[in-house]
Design a protein around this motif. Structure first.
Motif, PDB file in Angstrom:
ATOM      1  N   LEU A 195       1.209  13.627  -6.693  1.00  0.00           N
ATOM      2  CA  LEU A 195       0.146  13.439  -5.695  1.00  0.00           C
ATOM      3  C   LEU A 195       0.175  14.520  -4.617  1.00  0.00           C
ATOM      4  CD1 LEU A 195      -2.092  11.447  -4.650  1.00  0.00           C
ATOM      5  CD2 LEU A 195      -0.279  10.341  -3.329  1.00  0.00           C
ATOM      6  N   THR A 204       0.754   3.626  -3.241  1.00  0.00           N
ATOM      7  CA  THR A 204       0.094   4.908  -3.035  1.00  0.00           C
ATOM      8  C   THR A 204       1.030   6.081  -3.271  1.00  0.00           C
ATOM      9  OG1 THR A 204      -1.386   3.927  -1.382  1.00  0.00           O
ATOM     10  CG2 THR A 204      -1.203   6.327  -1.385  1.00  0.00           C
ATOM     11  N   LEU A 205       2.278   5.953  -2.834  1.00  0.00           N
ATOM     12  CA  LEU A 205       3.191   7.089  -2.812  1.00  0.00           C
ATOM     13  C   LEU A 205       4.147   7.150  -3.992  1.00  0.00           C
ATOM     14  CD1 LEU A 205       4.089   6.941   0.989  1.00  0.00           C
ATOM     15  CD2 LEU A 205       2.380   8.386  -0.132  1.00  0.00           C
ATOM     16  N   ALA A 261      -3.292   0.302   6.797  1.00  0.00           N
ATOM     17  CA  ALA A 261      -3.158   1.726   6.497  1.00  0.00           C
ATOM     18  C   ALA A 261      -2.125   2.389   7.402  1.00  0.00           C
ATOM     19  CB  ALA A 261      -4.509   2.418   6.647  1.00  0.00           C
ATOM     20  N   GLY A 317      -6.815  13.397   2.295  1.00  0.00           N
ATOM     21  CA  GLY A 317      -5.638  13.016   1.529  1.00  0.00           C
ATOM     22  C   GLY A 317      -4.879  14.229   1.024  1.00  0.00           C
ATOM     23  N   LEU A 371      -9.081   8.775   1.086  1.00  0.00           N
ATOM     24  CA  LEU A 371      -7.800   8.338   1.645  1.00  0.00           C
ATOM     25  C   LEU A 371      -7.613   8.859   3.061  1.00  0.00           C
ATOM     26  CD1 LEU A 371      -5.009   7.014   1.342  1.00  0.00           C
ATOM     27  CD2 LEU A 371      -4.195   9.153   0.327  1.00  0.00           C
ATOM     28  N   SER A 395       5.963  10.317  -8.140  1.00  0.00           N
ATOM     29  CA  SER A 395       4.866  10.249  -7.170  1.00  0.00           C
ATOM     30  C   SER A 395       3.536  10.664  -7.788  1.00  0.00           C
ATOM     31  CB  SER A 395       5.176  11.144  -5.959  1.00  0.00           C
ATOM     32  OG  SER A 395       5.323  12.492  -6.353  1.00  0.00           O
ATOM     33  N   MET A 412       0.824  -1.202   0.000  1.00  0.00           N
ATOM     34  CA  MET A 412       0.000   0.000   0.000  1.00  0.00           C
ATOM     35  C   MET A 412       0.862   1.257   0.000  1.00  0.00           C
ATOM     36  SD  MET A 412      -2.970   1.228   2.683  1.00  0.00           S
ATOM     37  CE  MET A 412      -3.688   2.855   2.528  1.00  0.00           C
TER      38      MET A 412
END
Length: 239
Positions: free
Chosen positions: A72, A5-6, A22, A218, A156, A69, A1
């Motif tokens: 993001l 995600t990153l 998470a 997020g 998120l 990334s 994750m």
């Protein structure tokens, strides 16, 4: 994750995403961001070796991090600035942040923060560039520590808000501070000072967003990362 995600590194999707997963992903964020830090350091090293202008080298290094990334955190910074600059009504501010477009406040904030990052990076070496990227990701565990509420019931932010035990968030901060003392070419205290200032800047943003929006999203997490990176790079580049 954490990696999926990153970063843009292709990894299998997690089979289960719950509070434990998470929280673990946010604690491991600095490790997941190692490829981004390495990219920034390599670009700075290559630009210096080739004799490129320091400003161009810094911009290329930060561009590589943004590409790796998916932009993001930059998107989160712009959306958070727009939300905080919108109406004092909480619901309206969250709606502005959800839209996805960027208004003048978001664009101006993005420009100012990037200018600070690029300007600081012009005076930094490869190791310093990599350190700044990692310090920014360390603050994610602070932003997701127990007691920090989500601003929305979905998204998120809701998935990760309050998912990191405070002891784990503290451990990440202490580890980052200790490792920063080992940065070569700097007084031993400069790295720890950069970490403390970066955490303070992110903490101030979290306090403001929690008070103004009722919690984190997020976008707020991304904004915290970019603010922390800018603060850390400026502190590390200071002479």
């Amino acid at each position: 994750m954490a990696v999926g995600t990153l970063t843009t590194v292709p990894v299998p999707a997690p089979r289960v995403i719950d509070r434990r997963v998470a929280g673990g992903a946010m604690v491991l964020a600095p490790l997941a961001a190692l490829p981004l830090a390495a990219a920034a350091g390599l670009v700075v090293a290559a630009g210096t070796a080739l004799g490129l202008p320091a400003l161009a080298t810094a911009a290329l290094a930060l561009g590589a991090v943004a590409l790796g990334s998916r932009g993001l955190h930059l998107d989160g910074l712009a959306d958070t600035a727009d939300g905080l600059g919108a109406s004092y009504d909480r619901a309206k501010a969250l709606d502005v942040m959800r839209r996805g477009d960027s208004g003048p406040t978001g664009v101006a904030t993005l420009v100012f923060v990037l200018l600070a990052q690029v300007g600081a990076l012009t005076a930094a070496g490869p190791v310093t560039a990599a350190a700044g990227v990692l310090v920014g990701r360390c603050t994610l565990s602070l932003a997701c520590a127990r007691g920090v509420p989500p601003a929305r019931p979905e998204g998120l932010g809701a998935a990760v808000a309050g998912s990191v035990p405070r002891t784990a968030a503290l451990a990440v901060g202490v580890a980052a501070t200790g490792l920063a003392a080992l940065l070569p070419g700097l007084p031993w205290w400069r790295g720890p000072l950069a970490v403390v200032l970066a955490y303070a800047a992110t903490g101030a943003l979290l306090w403001r967003c929690t008070k103004r929006l009722g919690g984190v999203t997020g976008d707020v997490l991304g904004a915290g990362v970019e603010v922390a990176v800018a603060t850390a790079l400026v502190a590390l580049a200071w002479r």
